[in-house]
Design a protein around this motif. Structure first.
Motif, short mmCIF file in Angstrom:
data_model
loop_
_atom_site.label_atom_id
_atom_site.label_comp_id
_atom_site.label_asym_id
_atom_site.label_seq_id
_atom_site.Cartn_x
_atom_site.Cartn_y
_atom_site.Cartn_z
N ARG A 126 -16.25 -31.47 -21.84
CA ARG A 126 -16.28 -32.51 -22.88
C ARG A 126 -16.61 -33.85 -22.24
O ARG A 126 -16.49 -34.01 -21.03
CB ARG A 126 -14.94 -32.61 -23.62
N VAL A 127 -17.03 -34.79 -23.08
CA VAL A 127 -17.25 -36.17 -22.63
C VAL A 127 -16.41 -37.09 -23.49
O VAL A 127 -16.43 -37.00 -24.73
CB VAL A 127 -18.73 -36.58 -22.72
N ARG A 128 -15.68 -37.97 -22.84
CA ARG A 128 -14.83 -38.94 -23.54
C ARG A 128 -15.49 -40.31 -23.44
O ARG A 128 -15.67 -40.84 -22.36
CB ARG A 128 -13.43 -38.96 -22.92
N TRP A 129 -15.87 -40.84 -24.61
CA TRP A 129 -16.58 -42.12 -24.67
C TRP A 129 -15.62 -43.23 -25.06
O TRP A 129 -15.02 -43.19 -26.15
CB TRP A 129 -17.70 -42.04 -25.70
N LEU A 130 -15.45 -44.21 -24.19
CA LEU A 130 -14.70 -45.42 -24.52
C LEU A 130 -15.71 -46.44 -25.02
O LEU A 130 -16.61 -46.86 -24.28
CB LEU A 130 -13.97 -45.96 -23.29
N VAL A 136 -12.15 -44.55 -29.21
CA VAL A 136 -12.54 -43.44 -28.33
C VAL A 136 -13.26 -42.37 -29.15
O VAL A 136 -12.84 -42.04 -30.25
CB VAL A 136 -11.31 -42.82 -27.63
N VAL A 137 -14.34 -41.84 -28.60
CA VAL A 137 -15.06 -40.72 -29.19
C VAL A 137 -15.09 -39.59 -28.17
O VAL A 137 -15.45 -39.81 -27.02
CB VAL A 137 -16.50 -41.11 -29.57
N VAL A 138 -14.68 -38.40 -28.58
CA VAL A 138 -14.71 -37.23 -27.69
C VAL A 138 -15.72 -36.23 -28.23
O VAL A 138 -15.64 -35.82 -29.39
CB VAL A 138 -13.32 -36.58 -27.57
N CYS A 139 -16.68 -35.84 -27.40
CA CYS A 139 -17.74 -34.93 -27.82
C CYS A 139 -17.73 -33.69 -26.92
O CYS A 139 -17.75 -33.81 -25.70
CB CYS A 139 -19.09 -35.61 -27.74
N PRO A 140 -17.70 -32.49 -27.52
CA PRO A 140 -17.65 -31.26 -26.72
C PRO A 140 -18.97 -30.88 -26.09
O PRO A 140 -19.02 -30.07 -25.16
CB PRO A 140 -17.22 -30.20 -27.75
N CYS A 158 -22.73 -36.48 -31.85
CA CYS A 158 -21.94 -37.43 -31.06
C CYS A 158 -22.38 -38.86 -31.38
O CYS A 158 -23.45 -39.29 -30.93
CB CYS A 158 -22.10 -37.14 -29.57
N GLY A 159 -21.57 -39.59 -32.13
CA GLY A 159 -21.97 -40.93 -32.52
C GLY A 159 -20.79 -41.81 -32.87
O GLY A 159 -19.63 -41.38 -32.86
N TYR A 160 -21.11 -43.06 -33.23
CA TYR A 160 -20.07 -44.04 -33.52
C TYR A 160 -20.69 -45.16 -34.34
O TYR A 160 -21.93 -45.34 -34.39
CB TYR A 160 -19.49 -44.60 -32.21
N THR A 161 -19.84 -45.95 -35.02
CA THR A 161 -20.29 -47.11 -35.78
C THR A 161 -19.39 -48.29 -35.48
O THR A 161 -18.16 -48.19 -35.62
CB THR A 161 -20.27 -46.83 -37.29
N THR A 171 -18.20 -46.62 -21.83
CA THR A 171 -17.91 -45.81 -20.65
C THR A 171 -17.82 -44.33 -21.04
O THR A 171 -17.10 -43.97 -21.96
CB THR A 171 -16.59 -46.24 -20.00
N ALA A 172 -18.56 -43.50 -20.32
CA ALA A 172 -18.56 -42.06 -20.57
C ALA A 172 -17.91 -41.34 -19.39
O ALA A 172 -18.37 -41.47 -18.25
CB ALA A 172 -19.98 -41.54 -20.78
N THR A 173 -16.85 -40.60 -19.67
CA THR A 173 -16.17 -39.81 -18.63
C THR A 173 -16.41 -38.33 -18.92
O THR A 173 -16.00 -37.83 -19.98
CB THR A 173 -14.67 -40.10 -18.59
N SER A 174 -17.09 -37.66 -18.02
CA SER A 174 -17.34 -36.23 -18.19
C SER A 174 -16.23 -35.44 -17.48
O SER A 174 -15.87 -35.73 -16.34
CB SER A 174 -18.71 -35.84 -17.63
N TYR A 175 -15.69 -34.46 -18.20
CA TYR A 175 -14.59 -33.63 -17.71
C TYR A 175 -15.15 -32.27 -17.29
O TYR A 175 -15.66 -31.51 -18.12
CB TYR A 175 -13.53 -33.46 -18.78
N TRP A 176 -15.04 -31.98 -16.00
CA TRP A 176 -15.54 -30.72 -15.45
C TRP A 176 -14.42 -29.70 -15.33
O TRP A 176 -13.32 -30.01 -14.86
CB TRP A 176 -16.13 -30.95 -14.07
#
Length: 210
Positions: A126-130, A136-140, A158-161, A171-176
């Motif tokens: 997943r990617v957690r977007w701050l 926060v937006v979390v996209c799988p 995956c989007g935001y307004t 900031t995008a944090t990718s979780y491995w």
């Protein structure tokens, strides 16, 4: 002994020949290599101490290090460049730009020592977007690349307004998730990688002349 060793479970009875009269220590299985795992020709032996061997966790870390994993390259509309301005209330699209094995996976690497091998496979879960405004937006998944033909549509993945104008650091944090196995053991290693961009959000002003 040139074989894979693990503690016999259950331990043979005290009358078993493998004990050879010993009352201390333990009995171990000795399996000749076959496709990198237990299962070949096997015999038992006694040892006062647990036989030493490569630590599979160390080999797993070595395999991961050889992957050269890195954060995603951020794809975003509005873009992170001079003159690019988004608008309050308009959809912002988020995605991983040109994801490859090192930035998204899956990627598999192995590490070996003393004739044994551990293999690890890594993939972003997943990617957690701050978004820089406290949200926060979390996209799988990696998201959908924006194209001009999409116009003012929301991103399907995956989007935001934004609700207020301003300049925001995204900031995008990718979780491995990294699964490894070898030498009769297995486990999971979790790692994160982060990247960021800056976007500007403006507000459309309407001028009425009368």
């Amino acid at each position: 002994k040139g074989c894979y060793v693990q503690l016999s479970n259950p331990q043979p009875p005290a009358t078993a020949p493998a004990w050879a009269g010993h009352t201390d220590g333990a009995i171990y299985d000795c399996s000749l290599p076959r496709s990198g795992s237990f299962g070949g020709l096997q015999y038992l032996f006694w040892s006062a101490m647990a036989p030493a061997g490569p630590d599979p966790r160390v080999l797993a870390q070595q395999a991961v290090a050889s992957m050269n994993l890195r954060p995603i390259a951020i794809g975003i509309v509005p873009e992170d460049k001079p003159g690019s301005v988004g608008l309050v209330g308009m959809p912002v699209w988020l995605w991983a730009s040109a994801p490859d094995a090192q930035s998204w996976g899956p990627i598999t690497r192995s590490a070996s020592a003393s004739g044994v091998t551990v293999t690890a496979t890594a993939k972003v879960s997943r990617v957690r977007w701050l978004m820089g405004d406290g949200q926060v937006v979390v996209c799988p998944g990696p998201g959908t690349v924006y194209e001009d033909r999409f116009g003012r549509a929301d991103s399907p993945t995956c989007g935001y307004t934004y609700r207020k104008q301003g300049t925001y650091t995204v900031t995008a944090t990718s979780y491995w998730t990294i699964n490894w196995s070898g030498i009769g053991e297995s486990g999971v290693i979790n790692q994160t990688y982060t990247s960021s961009v800056v976007v500007t959000i403006g507000e459309l002003q309407t001028v009425v002349k009368g």
